[in-house]
Design an enzyme around this catalytic site. Structure first.
Site, PDB file in Angstrom:
ATOM      1  N   LYS A 176      13.983  -5.391  -2.392  1.00 41.33           N
ATOM      2  CA  LYS A 176      14.854  -5.797  -3.486  1.00 41.33           C
ATOM      3  C   LYS A 176      16.321  -5.641  -3.079  1.00 41.33           C
ATOM      4  O   LYS A 176      16.788  -6.348  -2.223  1.00 41.33           O
ATOM      5  CB  LYS A 176      14.499  -4.986  -4.746  1.00 41.33           C
ATOM      6  CG  LYS A 176      12.977  -4.858  -5.002  1.00 41.33           C
ATOM      7  CD  LYS A 176      12.315  -6.145  -5.386  1.00 41.33           C
ATOM      8  CE  LYS A 176      10.789  -6.074  -5.468  1.00 41.33           C
ATOM      9  NZ  LYS A 176      10.236  -4.995  -6.262  1.00 41.33           N
ATOM     10  N   ARG A 225       3.885   1.566  16.727  1.00 45.87           N
ATOM     11  CA  ARG A 225       3.181   2.260  15.640  1.00 45.87           C
ATOM     12  C   ARG A 225       3.514   3.752  15.636  1.00 45.87           C
ATOM     13  O   ARG A 225       3.491   4.399  14.580  1.00 45.87           O
ATOM     14  CB  ARG A 225       1.667   2.025  15.735  1.00 45.87           C
ATOM     15  CG  ARG A 225       0.889   2.781  14.652  1.00 45.87           C
ATOM     16  CD  ARG A 225      -0.520   2.227  14.438  1.00 45.87           C
ATOM     17  NE  ARG A 225      -1.270   2.048  15.660  1.00 45.87           N
ATOM     18  CZ  ARG A 225      -1.794   3.030  16.401  1.00 45.87           C
ATOM     19  NH1 ARG A 225      -1.652   4.287  16.036  1.00 45.87           N
ATOM     20  NH2 ARG A 225      -2.469   2.736  17.497  1.00 45.87           N
ATOM     21  N   TYR A 285       6.496  -0.303 -13.472  1.00 47.78           N
ATOM     22  CA  TYR A 285       6.031  -1.491 -12.752  1.00 47.78           C
ATOM     23  C   TYR A 285       4.497  -1.525 -12.755  1.00 47.78           C
ATOM     24  O   TYR A 285       3.839  -0.552 -12.383  1.00 47.78           O
ATOM     25  CB  TYR A 285       6.594  -1.435 -11.333  1.00 47.78           C
ATOM     26  CG  TYR A 285       6.204  -2.579 -10.445  1.00 47.78           C
ATOM     27  CD1 TYR A 285       6.362  -3.893 -10.861  1.00 47.78           C
ATOM     28  CD2 TYR A 285       5.697  -2.338  -9.176  1.00 47.78           C
ATOM     29  CE1 TYR A 285       6.009  -4.941 -10.029  1.00 47.78           C
ATOM     30  CE2 TYR A 285       5.349  -3.391  -8.339  1.00 47.78           C
ATOM     31  CZ  TYR A 285       5.504  -4.689  -8.770  1.00 47.78           C
ATOM     32  OH  TYR A 285       5.161  -5.719  -7.951  1.00 47.78           O
ATOM     33  N   ASP A 326      10.960   6.448  -8.561  1.00 50.54           N
ATOM     34  CA  ASP A 326      11.143   5.098  -8.028  1.00 50.54           C
ATOM     35  C   ASP A 326      12.528   4.639  -8.501  1.00 50.54           C
ATOM     36  O   ASP A 326      12.736   4.373  -9.684  1.00 50.54           O
ATOM     37  CB  ASP A 326      10.037   4.182  -8.567  1.00 50.54           C
ATOM     38  CG  ASP A 326      10.140   2.754  -8.019  1.00 50.54           C
ATOM     39  OD1 ASP A 326      11.246   2.337  -7.617  1.00 50.54           O
ATOM     40  OD2 ASP A 326       9.108   2.051  -8.034  1.00 50.54           O
TER      41      ASP A 326
END
Ligand SMILES: *Cc1c(COP(=O)(O)O)cnc(C)c1O
Length: 397
Positions: free
Chosen positions: A210, A59, A113, A185
């Site tokens: 993607k 983490r 989106y 984006d």
């Protein structure tokens, strides 16, 4: 210190075969560091690692996610990058890093989106910030941005699902004049086809789920930009804990290795499929930035110098939701999957998938109609793809 070799079964089960021998061998692909915790023979080294100077707890700092960050920063041409377990987690981290206050203005694209819009809307409401939806391709938008003086301007460099292509330098300049952070984006083109930072984006978002991954086997997201903008996201990530897992990071980096050659092929295939669809009586219109008749074709030639990408959208002639749903059931080679960026061609009904989280009014304002089908063109022979889409269209209507 190293313990003696275990002789009893229970101890051997826990400890035998646990240390990697020191070696001068350099693996050609990075190992997957699945250990969520590492220890040190030296307490000072552990102390430093807890401050992030070495790897001790994933983490805080993980080898595989750092390798991916280095690769994406190099692809984007930015100083730094932070990786997250999904594109949405990356967007959330980006928003949190801005420390928005009540009354701050946030401008988002009106045709972006749907999930991003829903997240920014909820986030702005929680902070008491004002949300403004704008067309990022309308000629009056830069002027409006200067007057509005927002804290944040967001754009999609090729919009999801309508494939609009904003003039990023014009928006960047307006955002700079207004004192706003300009976040782009750039998931649709990927950094292989567009380095959004080179067109003035302060922060560049990728859903690596993607094209960067490219094979639909790992989720992820990145935000890239100057060190000073990325550092707060990395510091916050240690506490909020949205870290990218090592296996996902490894798979994504494996995908990145072939990203430029895949994107060149996806672009060529999509151009061919767009031409074939355009010629069909079952297709009302085709949206592809590479087509002369695309409303921002001239802008796209500047913004996408290495190819117009693998995404296109088209409207089925006279179709409502029932015909669009039937089309999804009639494709055979192409798959009706709500994602993009795969080696397989994926088709999707925009209104009920990527734009699902928009209200009907927002969809209407953006121009997302029930007849709109989004296509992520894969690496199959493009004529096979076109013929599958055309037979499905004929069968659905
Ligand atoms: C998919 C997508 C996202 C969200 O990314 P996830 O990895 O699904 O969380 C954000 N923006 C765009 C343009 C996308 O296509």
């Amino acid at each position: 210190m190293s313990p003696p070799a275990p002789t009893k079964v229970k101890t051997a089960a826990v400890h035998a075969g646990e240390r990697v021998e020191a070696s001068r061998a350099i693996p050609l692909s990075a190992p997957i560091f699945m250990a969520s915790v590492s220890y040190f023979d030296d307490s000072d080294a552990l102390d430093g690692a807890l401050d992030g100077r070495d790897y001790t707890y994933t983490r805080i700092k993980g080898q595989n996610s750092e390798l991916l960050e280095q690769a994406v920063a190099a692809l984007e041409g930015t100083e730094d990058c932070a990786a997250f377990p999904s594109g949405m987690a990356a967007l959330k981290a980006l928003l949190e890093s801005l420390e928005l206050k009540a009354g701050d203005r946030v401008v988002v694209p009106n045709d972006g989106y749907g999930a991003s819009l829903a997240l920014v809307k909820a986030f702005a409401r929680e902070k008491g910030a004002e949300l403004h939806l704008r067309s990022m391709t309308a000629p009056q938008t830069p002027g409006e941005l200067r007057a509005l003086k927002p804290r944040l301007v967001m754009a999609e460099s090729v919009s999801n699902p309508l494939l609009s292509v904003p003039d990023l330098p014009a928006l960047a300049e307006a955002a700079r004049d207004a004192g706003a952070v300009f976040a782009v984006d750039a998931t649709f083109p990927s950094p292989a086809l567009q380095r959004a930072a080179s067109f003035g984006a302060d922060l560049v978002l990728q859903s690596t789920t993607k094209w960067l991954n490219g094979h639909s086997d790992a989720m992820g997201g990145t935000v890239s930009g100057a060190k000073a903008r990325i550092a707060p996201m990395k510091a916050a990530r240690v506490l909020h804990g949205a870290v990218l897992g090592p296996f996902e990071a490894w798979l994504t980096l494996r995908g990145v290795r072939t990203l430029p050659v895949r994107m060149a092929a996806h672009s060529a295939h999509a151009a061919r499929v767009a031409e074939r669809l355009k010629a069909s009586p079952h297709v009302e219109r085709v949206l592809y930035p590479g087509l002369e008749e695309h409303p921002q074709h001239a802008v796209a030639r500047r913004m996408l110098p290495h190819g117009f990408g693998g995404m296109l959208a088209f409207e089925l002639q006279g179709a409502g939701r029932a015909q669009a749903f039937r089309f999804l059931e009639k494709v055979a080679l192409c798959k009706p999957a709500p994602s993009l960026g795969d080696v397989t061609t994926l088709v999707m009904h925009a209104a009920t998938a990527s734009a699902r989280r928009m209200t009907p009014e927002e969809r209407a304002a953006a121009g997302i109609r029930e007849s709109l089908i989004r296509v992520s063109v894969g690496l199959e022979d493009p004529d096979d793809v076109a013929e599958d889409l055309l037979q499905a269209a004929a069968a659905a209507l």
